[in-house]
Scaffold this motif. Structure first.
Motif, PDB file in Angstrom:
ATOM      1  N   GLN A 205      61.337   4.295  38.576  1.00  0.00           N
ATOM      2  CA  GLN A 205      62.644   3.711  38.835  1.00  0.00           C
ATOM      3  C   GLN A 205      62.612   2.481  39.738  1.00  0.00           C
ATOM      4  O   GLN A 205      63.534   1.666  39.707  1.00  0.00           O
ATOM      5  CB  GLN A 205      63.558   4.761  39.458  1.00  0.00           C
TER       6      GLN A 205
ATOM      7  N   ARG B 240      61.371   9.284  37.699  1.00  0.00           N
ATOM      8  CA  ARG B 240      62.519   9.909  37.045  1.00  0.00           C
ATOM      9  C   ARG B 240      62.012  10.788  35.910  1.00  0.00           C
ATOM     10  O   ARG B 240      61.456  10.302  34.922  1.00  0.00           O
ATOM     11  CB  ARG B 240      63.464   8.839  36.497  1.00  0.00           C
TER      12      ARG B 240
ATOM     13  N   GLY C 115      65.004   0.790  37.232  1.00  0.00           N
ATOM     14  CA  GLY C 115      65.991   1.553  36.472  1.00  0.00           C
ATOM     15  C   GLY C 115      67.302   0.813  36.326  1.00  0.00           C
ATOM     16  O   GLY C 115      67.956   0.877  35.278  1.00  0.00           O
TER      17      GLY C 115
ATOM     18  N   HIS D 286      72.411   5.927  38.646  1.00  0.00           N
ATOM     19  CA  HIS D 286      73.049   4.694  38.183  1.00  0.00           C
ATOM     20  C   HIS D 286      74.389   4.376  38.860  1.00  0.00           C
ATOM     21  O   HIS D 286      74.689   3.181  39.046  1.00  0.00           O
ATOM     22  CB  HIS D 286      73.159   4.699  36.658  1.00  0.00           C
TER      23      HIS D 286
ATOM     24  N   SER E 139      63.967   5.067  32.634  1.00  0.00           N
ATOM     25  CA  SER E 139      62.652   4.567  33.045  1.00  0.00           C
ATOM     26  C   SER E 139      61.911   5.609  33.888  1.00  0.00           C
ATOM     27  O   SER E 139      62.434   6.067  34.908  1.00  0.00           O
ATOM     28  CB  SER E 139      62.809   3.285  33.862  1.00  0.00           C
TER      29      SER E 139
END
Length: 370
Positions: free
Chosen positions: A262, A360, A286, A12, A259
């Motif tokens: 991704q 993921r 994601g 992220h 998620s």
């Protein structure tokens, strides 16, 4: 920036750096979007597809022969329609009691690996039963599914190709058996469709391989990611223990917050809003599922969150995940079973993660019931 990801770390921070460049940006020569509204729009826009104009296969190869995952209409429509009845809400409801029985049977040890001993065997048992795969073959199919998932990142290796040959041979054997003795399973229904010339033998193999992998790969990571998120957020775990009927909400928040898939890609079949014909767009699912324009406090795991609009963990548009209802039900059942049988569940060692940017999830997650 995406090339900086290795599959182990939290993606992220990189997603957020890309988001700072706007809803659509270039990264390594490919269009990238972190925007939920834009990703949703592209997934639903029939001017985008999964194959270049002219129908050529995507470079890099695939282990899925002629699956509808890699097809645009009309072939996608035709093949998906043949597989859809097996995943109807009515069929999934009929499977719930079996899933509950399998979940309870797996939760017998005081200490175990959540992935290897619970999250993986549960969905592989269910999808094998649904497809009509004998129990003695399920372990080989499960190993194969993991290799296919790995191929999404690395392409097809010699090991994967060898496993692919073995699994296709197993499916050939099962198909031959169903031609002689049909049953009440997906293989039998596709054999009947082939006899009516509604799909080719190769398309049947591709459909079966896709359903096998999609039928458990997402669910393994959903169950693992949900359990880890709950244990990492004790207040949320206590909230769930107090009200197990929150299980569907836990499933949805996990799908949004962590998620299992991704990213995905689409290719423009004509020039669309500055994207040229035959140019690829990477849709960072994601990132889209943590779009601050859509979800307040997007990085907070909150099982009471209202999911409007729906997250994109199962994609959107004509390629919306066929097994979404099954995955949601299995996640619901698995989490309820954990809460009921192991309210004092705790992590006992470090988690190890999948070496994948696309998928993921964890390889292992050691836990104890107390």
């Amino acid at each position: 920036m995406l090339e900086q990801l290795t599959g182990h770390e939290d993606p992220h921070p990189i997603y957020e750096r890309l988001r700072a460049h706007g809803p659509l940006t270039r990264d390594g020569g490919i269009w990238v979007t972190t925007s939920h509204p834009l990703a949703n729009r592209i997934l639903r826009d029939r001017r985008f597809g999964v194959r270049p104009t002219g129908g050529a296969h995507v470079p890099g190869g695939s282990l899925l022969p002629e699956s509808f995952l890699e097809q645009d209409p009309p072939d996608h429509t035709r093949l998906r329609r043949l597989a859809t009845p097996a995943f109807s809400p009515k069929k999934i409801d009929e499977y719930r009691a079996r899933v509950e029985k399998v979940a309870d049977a797996l939760l017998t040890r005081d200490e175990f690996d959540l992935i290897e001993d619970f999250a993986a065997p549960l969905p592989i048992s269910v999808i094998s039963d649904l497809l009509g795969i004998p129990e003695e073959d399920t372990a080989e199919f499960a190993d194969y599914g993991a290799l296919v998932a790995a191929s999404f990142d690395s392409g097809v290796t010699a090991e994967m190709a060898n496993a692919n040959d073995k699994v296709l041979a197993l499916f050939d054997r099962l198909i031959a058996q169903r031609r002689q003795t049909p049953g009440d399973d997906v293989i039998s229904s596709l054999v009947a469709a082939e006899a009516e010339q509604r799909l080719t033998a190769r398309e049947m193999l591709g459909t079966l391989v896709l359903l096998l992998v999609a039928g458990f790969e997402t669910t393994v990571n959903l169950i693992g990611n949900a359990t880890r998120a709950l244990l990492d957020h004790p207040a949320q775990w206590r909230l769930f223990l107090a009200d197990p009927d929150l299980a569907p909400a836990v499933v949805e928040e996990t799908l949004r917050w962590a998620s299992p898939v991704q990213l995905t890609s689409r290719i423009a079949h004509e020039r669309v809003d500055g994207i040229g014909e035959d140019e690829w767009v990477t849709l960072l699912i994601g990132a889209a599922n943590r779009d601050p324009e859509v979800y307040p406090e997007p990085h907070r795991f909150d099982v009471m969150r209202v999911h409007k609009p729906e997250h994109l963990a199962f994609s959107s548009g004509i390629h919306y995940c066929l097994g979404a209802t099954l995955a949601r039900m299995e996640g619901d059942v698995a989490l309820r079973a954990l809460a009921r049988r192991m309210p004092d569940l705790r992590q006992t060692g470090p988690a190890t993660f999948r070496d994948s940017v696309v998928i993921r999830g964890m390889r292992s997650f050691p836990v104890s019931r107390s």
